[in-house]
Write a protein that holds these residues in place. Structure first.
Motif, PDB file in Angstrom:
ATOM      1  N   ASN A   1     -13.272  -0.620   0.196  1.00  0.00           N
ATOM      2  CA  ASN A   1     -13.532   0.508   1.175  1.00  0.00           C
ATOM      3  C   ASN A   1     -14.384   1.412   0.663  1.00  0.00           C
ATOM      4  O   ASN A   1     -14.001   2.511  -0.044  1.00  0.00           O
ATOM      5  CB  ASN A   1     -12.210   0.979   1.604  1.00  0.00           C
ATOM      6  CG  ASN A   1     -12.297   2.150   2.882  1.00  0.00           C
ATOM      7  OD1 ASN A   1     -13.263   2.361   3.169  1.00  0.00           O
ATOM      8  ND2 ASN A   1     -11.066   2.657   3.142  1.00  0.00           N
TER       9      ASN A   1
ATOM     10  N   ASP B   1     -12.902  -6.867  -2.217  1.00  0.00           N
ATOM     11  CA  ASP B   1     -13.652  -6.179  -1.258  1.00  0.00           C
ATOM     12  C   ASP B   1     -13.175  -4.738  -1.267  1.00  0.00           C
ATOM     13  O   ASP B   1     -11.958  -4.306  -1.665  1.00  0.00           O
ATOM     14  CB  ASP B   1     -13.187  -6.704   0.220  1.00  0.00           C
ATOM     15  CG  ASP B   1     -13.574  -8.105   0.259  1.00  0.00           C
ATOM     16  OD1 ASP B   1     -14.791  -8.539  -0.130  1.00  0.00           O
ATOM     17  OD2 ASP B   1     -12.776  -8.830   1.079  1.00  0.00           O
TER      18      ASP B   1
ATOM     19  N   PHE C   1      -2.362  -3.176   6.981  1.00  0.00           N
ATOM     20  CA  PHE C   1      -2.667  -2.220   6.099  1.00  0.00           C
ATOM     21  C   PHE C   1      -1.489  -1.848   5.346  1.00  0.00           C
ATOM     22  O   PHE C   1      -1.301  -1.330   3.919  1.00  0.00           O
ATOM     23  CB  PHE C   1      -3.359  -0.927   6.656  1.00  0.00           C
ATOM     24  CG  PHE C   1      -4.484  -1.239   7.246  1.00  0.00           C
ATOM     25  CD1 PHE C   1      -5.725  -1.808   6.741  1.00  0.00           C
ATOM     26  CD2 PHE C   1      -4.790  -0.842   8.392  1.00  0.00           C
ATOM     27  CE1 PHE C   1      -6.803  -1.886   7.456  1.00  0.00           C
ATOM     28  CE2 PHE C   1      -5.905  -1.056   9.219  1.00  0.00           C
ATOM     29  CZ  PHE C   1      -7.325  -1.694   8.515  1.00  0.00           C
TER      30      PHE C   1
ATOM     31  N   THR D   1       1.060  -1.276  -0.018  1.00  0.00           N
ATOM     32  CA  THR D   1       0.061  -0.046   0.083  1.00  0.00           C
ATOM     33  C   THR D   1       0.922   1.280   0.112  1.00  0.00           C
ATOM     34  O   THR D   1       1.884   1.285   0.546  1.00  0.00           O
ATOM     35  CB  THR D   1      -0.810   0.051   1.154  1.00  0.00           C
ATOM     36  OG1 THR D   1      -1.726  -1.062   1.379  1.00  0.00           O
ATOM     37  CG2 THR D   1      -1.910   1.067   1.120  1.00  0.00           C
TER      38      THR D   1
ATOM     39  N   SER E   1      -5.347   1.378   1.824  1.00  0.00           N
ATOM     40  CA  SER E   1      -5.190  -0.166   1.806  1.00  0.00           C
ATOM     41  C   SER E   1      -6.419  -0.698   1.074  1.00  0.00           C
ATOM     42  O   SER E   1      -7.706  -0.266   1.332  1.00  0.00           O
ATOM     43  CB  SER E   1      -4.984  -0.885   3.244  1.00  0.00           C
ATOM     44  OG  SER E   1      -5.000  -2.289   2.975  1.00  0.00           O
TER      45      SER E   1
ATOM     46  N   GLU F   1      -3.967   2.872   6.275  1.00  0.00           N
ATOM     47  CA  GLU F   1      -5.493   2.174   6.380  1.00  0.00           C
ATOM     48  C   GLU F   1      -6.266   2.911   5.514  1.00  0.00           C
ATOM     49  O   GLU F   1      -7.218   2.226   4.980  1.00  0.00           O
ATOM     50  CB  GLU F   1      -5.840   2.885   7.946  1.00  0.00           C
ATOM     51  CG  GLU F   1      -7.084   2.099   8.316  1.00  0.00           C
ATOM     52  CD  GLU F   1      -7.515   2.350   9.563  1.00  0.00           C
ATOM     53  OE1 GLU F   1      -8.846   1.839  10.181  1.00  0.00           O
ATOM     54  OE2 GLU F   1      -6.793   3.099  10.281  1.00  0.00           O
TER      55      GLU F   1
ATOM     56  N   ARG G   1      -9.151  -3.797   0.866  1.00  0.00           N
ATOM     57  CA  ARG G   1      -9.889  -4.777   1.896  1.00  0.00           C
ATOM     58  C   ARG G   1      -9.872  -6.095   1.594  1.00  0.00           C
ATOM     59  O   ARG G   1      -9.999  -7.099   2.305  1.00  0.00           O
ATOM     60  CB  ARG G   1     -11.199  -4.270   2.036  1.00  0.00           C
ATOM     61  CG  ARG G   1     -11.364  -2.648   2.893  1.00  0.00           C
ATOM     62  CD  ARG G   1     -10.500  -2.718   4.161  1.00  0.00           C
ATOM     63  NE  ARG G   1     -10.513  -1.436   4.808  1.00  0.00           N
ATOM     64  CZ  ARG G   1      -9.806  -0.555   4.671  1.00  0.00           C
ATOM     65  NH1 ARG G   1      -8.490  -0.628   3.915  1.00  0.00           N
ATOM     66  NH2 ARG G   1     -10.017   0.801   5.388  1.00  0.00           N
TER      67      ARG G   1
ATOM     68  N   PRO H   1      -8.435   3.172  -2.998  1.00  0.00           N
ATOM     69  CA  PRO H   1      -7.325   2.694  -2.644  1.00  0.00           C
ATOM     70  C   PRO H   1      -6.264   3.206  -3.342  1.00  0.00           C
ATOM     71  O   PRO H   1      -6.323   3.790  -4.484  1.00  0.00           O
ATOM     72  CB  PRO H   1      -7.464   0.990  -2.888  1.00  0.00           C
ATOM     73  CG  PRO H   1      -8.883   1.071  -4.047  1.00  0.00           C
ATOM     74  CD  PRO H   1      -9.306   2.176  -3.702  1.00  0.00           C
TER      75      PRO H   1
ATOM     76  N   HIS I   1      -9.377 -11.979   2.404  1.00  0.00           N
ATOM     77  CA  HIS I   1     -10.733 -10.828   2.270  1.00  0.00           C
ATOM     78  C   HIS I   1     -10.385 -10.242   3.945  1.00  0.00           C
ATOM     79  O   HIS I   1      -9.514 -10.647   4.724  1.00  0.00           O
ATOM     80  CB  HIS I   1     -11.873 -11.590   2.919  1.00  0.00           C
ATOM     81  CG  HIS I   1     -12.219 -12.411   1.737  1.00  0.00           C
ATOM     82  ND1 HIS I   1     -12.847 -11.651   0.401  1.00  0.00           N
ATOM     83  CD2 HIS I   1     -12.427 -13.603   1.029  1.00  0.00           C
ATOM     84  CE1 HIS I   1     -13.205 -12.520  -0.746  1.00  0.00           C
ATOM     85  NE2 HIS I   1     -12.820 -13.594  -0.288  1.00  0.00           N
ATOM     86  N   ASP I   2     -10.910  -9.287   4.285  1.00  0.00           N
ATOM     87  CA  ASP I   2     -10.928  -8.437   5.650  1.00  0.00           C
ATOM     88  C   ASP I   2      -9.600  -8.200   5.982  1.00  0.00           C
ATOM     89  O   ASP I   2      -9.194  -8.461   7.183  1.00  0.00           O
ATOM     90  CB  ASP I   2     -11.737  -9.565   6.700  1.00  0.00           C
ATOM     91  CG  ASP I   2     -13.061  -9.944   6.169  1.00  0.00           C
ATOM     92  OD1 ASP I   2     -13.918  -8.913   5.814  1.00  0.00           O
ATOM     93  OD2 ASP I   2     -13.603 -10.814   6.592  1.00  0.00           O
ATOM     94  N   ILE I   3      -8.937  -7.421   5.149  1.00  0.00           N
ATOM     95  CA  ILE I   3      -7.526  -7.044   5.295  1.00  0.00           C
ATOM     96  C   ILE I   3      -7.495  -6.069   6.522  1.00  0.00           C
ATOM     97  O   ILE I   3      -8.488  -4.960   6.566  1.00  0.00           O
ATOM     98  CB  ILE I   3      -6.926  -6.340   4.269  1.00  0.00           C
ATOM     99  CG1 ILE I   3      -6.718  -7.510   3.230  1.00  0.00           C
ATOM    100  CG2 ILE I   3      -5.466  -5.614   4.536  1.00  0.00           C
ATOM    101  CD1 ILE I   3      -6.304  -7.230   1.802  1.00  0.00           C
ATOM    102  N   GLU I   4      -6.770  -6.257   7.539  1.00  0.00           N
ATOM    103  CA  GLU I   4      -6.413  -5.256   8.737  1.00  0.00           C
ATOM    104  C   GLU I   4      -4.919  -4.982   8.767  1.00  0.00           C
ATOM    105  O   GLU I   4      -4.736  -4.255   9.766  1.00  0.00           O
ATOM    106  CB  GLU I   4      -7.070  -6.110  10.119  1.00  0.00           C
ATOM    107  CG  GLU I   4      -8.588  -6.357   9.900  1.00  0.00           C
ATOM    108  CD  GLU I   4      -9.112  -6.958  11.144  1.00  0.00           C
ATOM    109  OE1 GLU I   4      -8.282  -7.406  12.076  1.00  0.00           O
ATOM    110  OE2 GLU I   4     -10.232  -7.175  11.321  1.00  0.00           O
TER     111      GLU I   4
END
Length: 688
Positions: free
Chosen positions: A309, A307, A286, A247, A259, A256, A261, A314, A281-284
Motif C-alpha cells: 500500500n 503487494d 483487512f 492486522t 492491512s 484498511e 495488500r 502496514p 494478492h489484492d487483499i480486500e
C-alpha cells in the motif's frame, strides 16, 4: 532401582490373603468454556448449544439448562443486553470417554447478528480451562485476567448424527487438559490433535511481535516494504496446512490503512532454500486473511510482502501457523483413589495395562500413595519411577489407604499417538505385613567402587492384626556381606545376597520391633543408588514397599535418605575386564568347561546396552554373547554361581552351536555411554 528386582527373586508362593482387582477402562474430563460479546442494543435471541457428552450452559450468570445427549443441539431463549460489559456465555462440558469426540458447538442468533464458536480470536474470543470452577463467579469473570484460561483449539465431533444442528459449518472448539484427549477413541487415552492451535505462538523468529499472541503489538515495516519478511521457527518439523495474518487496528478505518495488500507463504527446513506454498494478492478483507495450501512438513515458515500500500505502512499484529497431527506429549493425572475403602490401608500387588505404543512413541505410568486425599496436594511428591511395561509389582510406597496415578504419553512422530485402553491393579486390605515402614541408609556419600560399610535403619509400625515380616529384601548395588553386630543374631534365621538384592529371613515373623538396624558391606559403582526395601509377610509373594524416611539426621545436619552418591569415580566406565579363567577346556567333563568375561561397569544411572563378542585371530566374529542391558555393578563369575547367567558367560561354542577349534581368541566388550562408546579387549585361550 527398578521393581524388576522383585520379579526376579521372589519365591513362588500362594498369597495368604485374597487379592481384589481394581480396573479402569474409561476416562472422563471436565472442561469449562467462556466467551463474551458486546451488543449495541438490547435484543431477543437464542443460544444454540451441543457438546460431547453432557453440559450445563449459562448466559449472563444465569443457568439456562443442560443436556446429557451429545447428539442433540438445544436452543435456549436469551435476552441480549447492551453496554460495555457485554454478554457472557459459559458452558461446563463433561466428556465421558465414549469416543464421540471432544468439544463444544455454540451460536448466539438474533435478528441483527450471529456469534459462533471459532478458533479465530479476531472474530470471537473463546477460552477454556480444566481447573475446577466453583459457584457462579466463573460464568461472568474475564478469562483474559486468569492464567488458567487458554484460547480454544479445534475439537472433534461427528456432526451428521447431531439433531437440530443449526449449521454444519459451525466450528467445534475444545480444550485438552495437559495435551490428553479422552474422547477421540472410546475407552482410551490418546494425545490431543493440534488442529486449530497456533503453532507459531511464542516460537522464535525475526519478528517477535507477530508471535506473542497480542493483537495490540505489531511488526511495522515501512511503506516501501516490498519483499520484507517475517519468519518463525517451529522448532520441530510440523505438518503445516495454513497461515493466518492478523492486522493491527481497532476500527474499520485503521484496519484498511494497516492491512497488507498481498503476501507469499514460504517454507524451509534449513532457512536457506525456501519454497512458496501459497500466495494472496489484492487483499480486500483487512482484519485478517488466511492462506491454505496442501499440507507440507516443515520447520520454518515465513510470509513475504509481495503487494504494498503506497499510501501508508502496514501493521501486522500476528502471523499464525496451523497444521495437523498430534501434540508431542501429554499427561493424564487421576483423582486420588480410595478403591472404595478410604479408611483401610492396602498392600498393592501387580499392575497391568493394555496399551498401543507405535514406533517412535512412548507410554509411562507412575503411582504414589498416601493415607488421605490431602497427602496428594503437593504435585511433585512421592512419585514412583516411570513404568514402561505392564504386569509388574506396584512400584510406590506401601501400605497406603489412597493412591494416585499419572500416565505420560509421548510422540516423536506427529502422525502417531500411543493409546492406553485399560489399567488394572491388584490389592488386599487383609493380613498386611506391617502398617507402616520407612527406612534410611548411611553413609550417603562414598568413593565409587570402594568397599563400604552401610547401615540401613528400618522403622516399623505394627497393628495387632498385622501378619508380621517373614523376610526382607534390600536393593544393593553389588553383592553384599551382612555384618553381624550381635543385634540381629537372636531374630535372624539366614541371609543371602545376589548382585542386586540382600535377603534376610527371620526365625519368627517380626511383629513387635519398632526399629531394625542392618549393617552390611557393599560397593557402589553407579552415579547414584537407592537402597529400597521390600517386606514380605508369611506365605506371600507380594511385598510391602518401604517408604524413604523423612526428617533430618542430627549428627550430620542433612536430610535422611536411602540414596548414595559418589565423591570420587574412576576415569573409565569399564574396568577389571578379564576372562576367568583365561584358558579353559570345553570338552564336556564339567571341569573348566567355560569362561566368563568379567567386568565392572561404573558411572551409569540406568541399564546400558553392552556388547560382548568373541573373535578369532583373523578378526572373524565367532560368537556374539548378546547380554541384556546392564546396570552399574560388578559382574564376576562367582557372583552368580549359576552357569549362563553372568553376562559374559562363554561355553566355547560359535553362533551355530559348534565347538570352536583350540587356540587363542579375542574378546571385545563395548558399552554405549552418553559421551560415546567405550571398549575393552583381551585374549582367552581354548585348549582340549
Amino acid at each position: 532401582m527398578s521393581i524388576r528386582l522383585i520379579s526376579l527373586i521372589v519365591l513362588c508362593c500362594t498369597a495368604a490373603a485374597t487379592a481384589q482387582t481394581w480396573e479402569q477402562s474409561s476416562w472422563r474430563s471436565t472442561t469449562y468454556y467462556r466467551s463474551n460479546f458486546v451488543s449495541d442494543a438490547p435484543l431477543e435471541g437464542q443460544l444454540h448449544v451441543a457438546a460431547v457428552d453432557s453440559y450445563e450452559v449459562y448466559f449472563n450468570g444465569v443457568l439456562l439448562g443442560g443436556d446429557s445427549l451429545g447428539t442433540r443441539m438445544q436452543a435456549y431463549a436469551i435476552e441480549v443486553q447492551d453496554g460495555k460489559s457485554g454478554n457472557d456465555i459459559a458452558v461446563k462440558v463433561v466428556n465421558r470417554g465414549g469416543g464421540g469426540g471432544n468439544g463444544l458447538i455454540a451460536a448466539v442468533v438474533t435478528d441483527e447478528y450471529r456469534i459462533e464458536t471459532t478458533t479465530n480470536q479476531v472474530v470471537q474470543g473463546w477460552y477454556w480451562t480444566a481447573a475446577e470452577q466453583q459457584g457462579l463467579e466463573w460464568t461472568t469473570a474475564d478469562p483474559e485476567d486468569d492464567a488458567a484460561w487458554q484460547t480454544v483449539q479445534q475439537g472433534s465431533v461427528e456432526r451428521g448424527p447431531i439433531q437440530d444442528l443449526l449449521d454444519p459449518e459451525i466450528e467445534v472448539v475444545s480444550g485438552f487438559e495437559a495435551g490428553i484427549d479422552v474422547g477421540a477413541r472410546q475407552g482410551s487415552l490418546v494425545l490431543s490433535q493440534i488442529r486449530g492451535r497456533n503453532l507459531a505462538l511464542d516460537k522464535p523468529g525475526n519478528r517477535k511481535e507477530v508471535v506473542d499472541g497480542k493483537l495490540n503489538t505489531s511488526w511495522d515495516p515501512p511503506t516501501s516494504a516490498l519483499n520484507y519478511s517475517a519468519s518463525v521457527d517451529l522448532q520441530v518439523r510440523r505438518n503445516v496446512s495454513s497461515v493466518r495474518v492478523v492486522t493491527r487496528g481497532s476500527n474499520p478505518g485503521q484496519l484498511e490503512e494497516n492491512s497488507l495488500r498481498g503476501y507469499s507463504v514460504q517454507v524451509s527446513d534449513d532457512q536457506v532454500r525456501w519454497t512458496e506454498v501459497g500466495v494472496i494478492h489484492d487483499i480486500e478483507k483487512f482484519d485478517w486473511t488466511e492462506v491454505r495450501f496442501t499440507p507440507v512438513w516443515t520447520r520454518y515458515v515465513r510470509i513475504v510482502i509481495v503487494d504494498i500500500n503506497s499510501v501508508s505502512p502496514p501493521k501486522v499484529a500476528e502471523v499464525e501457523v496451523y497444521g495437523d497431527g498430534y501434540t508431542d506429549e501429554g499427561t493424564y493425572l487421576s483423582e486420588p483413589l480410595s478403591l472404595g475403602a478410604p479408611g483401610r490401608a492396602k498392600n498393592f500387588g501387580r499392575v497391568r495395562w493394555d496399551a498401543e505404543v507405535p514406533v517412535r512413541t512412548d507410554l509411562f505410568v507412575q503411582f504414589r500413595t498416601g493415607n488421605s486425599a490431602e497427602d496428594f496436594e503437593d504435585p511433585g511428591r512421592g512419585w514412583s519411577s516411570p513404568l514402561s511395561s505392564g504386569d509388574v509389582w506396584f512400584p510406590a510406597s506401601e501400605p497406603g489407604a489412597w493412591l494416585q496415578y499419572r500416565v505420560s504419553l509421548e510422540s516423536r512422530d506427529q502422525r502417531r499417538t500411543p493409546a492406553l485402553h485399560s489399567l488394572e491393579l491388584d490389592y488386599t486390605t487383609e493380613e498386611l505385613a506391617v502398617s507402616g515402614a520407612h527406612s534410611r541408609v548411611t553413609p550417603n556419600r562414598v568413593s565409587m567402587g570402594a568397599d563400604t560399610l552401610f547401615v540401613c535403619t528400618l522403622h516399623l509400625a505394627f497393628a495387632p492384626e498385622d501378619a508380621g515380616i517373614e523376610r526382607l529384601l534390600i536393593a544393593v548395588p553389588s553383592e553384599a556381606r551382612l555384618v553381624d553386630d550381635g543385634r540381629l543374631q537372636g531374630i535372624l534365621a539366614d541371609w543371602t545376597s545376589t548382585q542386586d538384592a540382600l535377603e534376610l529371613a527371620f526365625s519368627e515373623p517380626l511383629r513387635d520391633v519398632d526399629q531394625l538396624r542392618i549393617p552390611f558391606r557393599a560397593r557402589s559403582h553407579a552415579n547414584s543408588h537407592e537402597f529400597r526395601m521390600f517386606l514380605f509377610s508369611p506365605g506371600s509373594d507380594n511385598p510391602v514397599n518401604v517408604a524413604e524416611s523423612v526428617g533430618m539426621d542430627e549428627s550430620t545436619g542433612e536430610l535422611f535418605s536411602w540414596a548414595v552418591v559418589p565423591t570420587t569415580s574412576p576415569d573409565d566406565a569399564l574396568s577389571s575386564v578379564r576372562a576367568n579363567p583365561s584358558v579353559f577346556t570345553p570338552n564336556g567333563d564339567d571341569i573348566n568347561d567355560d569362561t566368563v568375561i568379567e567386568l565392572i561397569l561404573s558411572k551409569v544411572d540406568t541399564p546400558r546396552d553392552l556388547g560382548v563378542r568373541i573373535f578369532d585371530l583373523r578378526g572373524t566374529l565367532v560368537r556374539d554373547l548378546k547380554p541384556a542391558p546392564l546396570a552399574a555393578g560388578v559382574y564376576l563369575r562367582l557372583v552368580s554361581g549359576a552357569r549362563g547367567i553372568v553376562p559374559g558367560y562363554w561355553d566355547g561354542r560359535d553362533d551355530e552351536g559348534r565347538l570352536v577349534p583350540p587356540g587363542n581368541y579375542i574378546y571385545r566388550v563395548q558399552v554405549e555411554l552418553d559421551a560415546g562408546t567405550e571398549t575393552a579387549t583381551g585374549v582367552v585361550g581354548v585348549v582340549y
